[in-house]
Design a protein around this motif. Sequence first.
Motif, mmCIF file in Angstrom:
data_model
loop_
_atom_site.group_PDB
_atom_site.id
_atom_site.type_symbol
_atom_site.label_atom_id
_atom_site.label_comp_id
_atom_site.label_asym_id
_atom_site.label_seq_id
_atom_site.Cartn_x
_atom_site.Cartn_y
_atom_site.Cartn_z
ATOM 1 N N THR A 2 0.732 -1.213 0.011
ATOM 2 C CA THR A 2 -0.004 -0.039 0.186
ATOM 3 C C THR A 2 0.854 1.299 0.096
ATOM 4 O OG1 THR A 2 -1.547 -1.149 1.548
ATOM 5 C CG2 THR A 2 -1.908 1.101 1.203
ATOM 6 N N ILE A 3 1.821 1.409 0.808
ATOM 7 C CA ILE A 3 2.663 2.529 0.637
ATOM 8 C C ILE A 3 3.349 2.715 -0.451
ATOM 9 C CG2 ILE A 3 4.848 3.353 1.962
ATOM 10 C CD1 ILE A 3 4.108 1.614 4.506
ATOM 11 N N LEU A 8 3.941 5.880 -5.431
ATOM 12 C CA LEU A 8 3.590 5.878 -7.072
ATOM 13 C C LEU A 8 2.767 6.724 -7.382
ATOM 14 C CD1 LEU A 8 4.112 2.118 -8.241
ATOM 15 C CD2 LEU A 8 5.865 3.977 -8.481
ATOM 16 N N ILE A 9 1.511 6.828 -6.705
ATOM 17 C CA ILE A 9 0.458 7.819 -6.962
ATOM 18 C C ILE A 9 1.018 9.231 -6.878
ATOM 19 C CG2 ILE A 9 -1.866 8.504 -6.240
ATOM 20 C CD1 ILE A 9 -2.425 5.693 -5.646
ATOM 21 N N ILE A 65 -4.450 4.478 -8.720
ATOM 22 C CA ILE A 65 -5.494 4.456 -7.575
ATOM 23 C C ILE A 65 -6.615 3.379 -7.558
ATOM 24 C CG2 ILE A 65 -7.414 5.860 -7.050
ATOM 25 C CD1 ILE A 65 -5.929 8.363 -8.031
ATOM 26 N N THR A 66 -7.140 2.946 -8.834
ATOM 27 C CA THR A 66 -7.839 1.687 -8.698
ATOM 28 C C THR A 66 -7.242 0.369 -8.075
ATOM 29 O OG1 THR A 66 -8.865 2.799 -10.897
ATOM 30 C CG2 THR A 66 -9.230 0.350 -10.454
ATOM 31 N N ILE A 67 -5.909 0.185 -8.551
ATOM 32 C CA ILE A 67 -5.328 -0.820 -7.898
ATOM 33 C C ILE A 67 -5.123 -0.603 -6.472
ATOM 34 C CG2 ILE A 67 -3.008 -2.046 -7.703
ATOM 35 C CD1 ILE A 67 -2.536 -1.200 -10.921
ATOM 36 N N LEU A 68 -5.109 0.723 -6.000
ATOM 37 C CA LEU A 68 -4.827 0.719 -4.440
ATOM 38 C C LEU A 68 -6.233 0.465 -3.833
ATOM 39 C CD1 LEU A 68 -3.278 2.021 -1.802
ATOM 40 C CD2 LEU A 68 -4.050 4.159 -2.638
ATOM 41 N N VAL A 69 -7.422 0.965 -4.406
ATOM 42 C CA VAL A 69 -8.575 0.556 -3.922
ATOM 43 C C VAL A 69 -8.706 -0.762 -3.993
ATOM 44 C CG1 VAL A 69 -10.960 0.780 -4.394
ATOM 45 C CG2 VAL A 69 -9.581 2.798 -4.558
ATOM 46 N N LEU A 70 -8.584 -1.501 -4.789
ATOM 47 C CA LEU A 70 -8.526 -3.161 -4.860
ATOM 48 C C LEU A 70 -7.967 -3.765 -3.884
ATOM 49 C CD1 LEU A 70 -8.810 -3.703 -8.688
ATOM 50 C CD2 LEU A 70 -10.674 -3.723 -7.089
ATOM 51 N N ALA A 72 -6.645 -2.129 -0.977
ATOM 52 C CA ALA A 72 -6.994 -1.842 0.448
ATOM 53 C C ALA A 72 -8.355 -2.644 0.416
ATOM 54 C CB ALA A 72 -7.387 -0.384 0.412
ATOM 55 N N GLY A 73 -9.217 -3.144 -0.351
ATOM 56 C CA GLY A 73 -10.765 -3.607 0.158
ATOM 57 C C GLY A 73 -10.461 -4.992 0.043
ATOM 58 N N SER A 74 -9.441 -5.635 -0.446
ATOM 59 C CA SER A 74 -9.306 -7.118 -0.010
ATOM 60 C C SER A 74 -8.376 -7.503 1.406
ATOM 61 C CB SER A 74 -8.400 -7.518 -1.178
ATOM 62 O OG SER A 74 -7.051 -7.006 -1.055
ATOM 63 N N GLN A 75 -7.974 -6.216 1.967
ATOM 64 C CA GLN A 75 -7.330 -6.217 3.404
ATOM 65 C C GLN A 75 -8.234 -6.403 4.488
ATOM 66 O OE1 GLN A 75 -3.980 -3.479 3.587
ATOM 67 N NE2 GLN A 75 -3.064 -4.512 2.261
#
Length: 75
Positions: A2-3, A8-9, A65-70, A72-75
Amino acid sequence: MTILLVLLIIGTAGAVAFALIRGLHAFANLRPADVDEAGLPKSLTVQNKMMFARVKWQAITIALITILVLVAGSQ
C-alpha cells in the motif's frame, strides 16, 4: 504494498502537475513568428506534447488509484 502504491500515485500526480505547468507556460509564451520546419509555432508543438504527456500520466495515476482501492478493499 500500500505504501508503495501511495508513493507511486504521488509521483505520477507530480508528473501530471509538471506536464500541466509546462504546457501552460508554452501557451503563455506563444510566439507566432518562431516557427519550425513545418511552419508551426514551436510552442504549439510543446503544448501538444505536454497535453499528451498529461493525459498519459493521468491515466497511469487513475490506474494506480484503482489498484490501491482493490488492494485496500481486499485487506
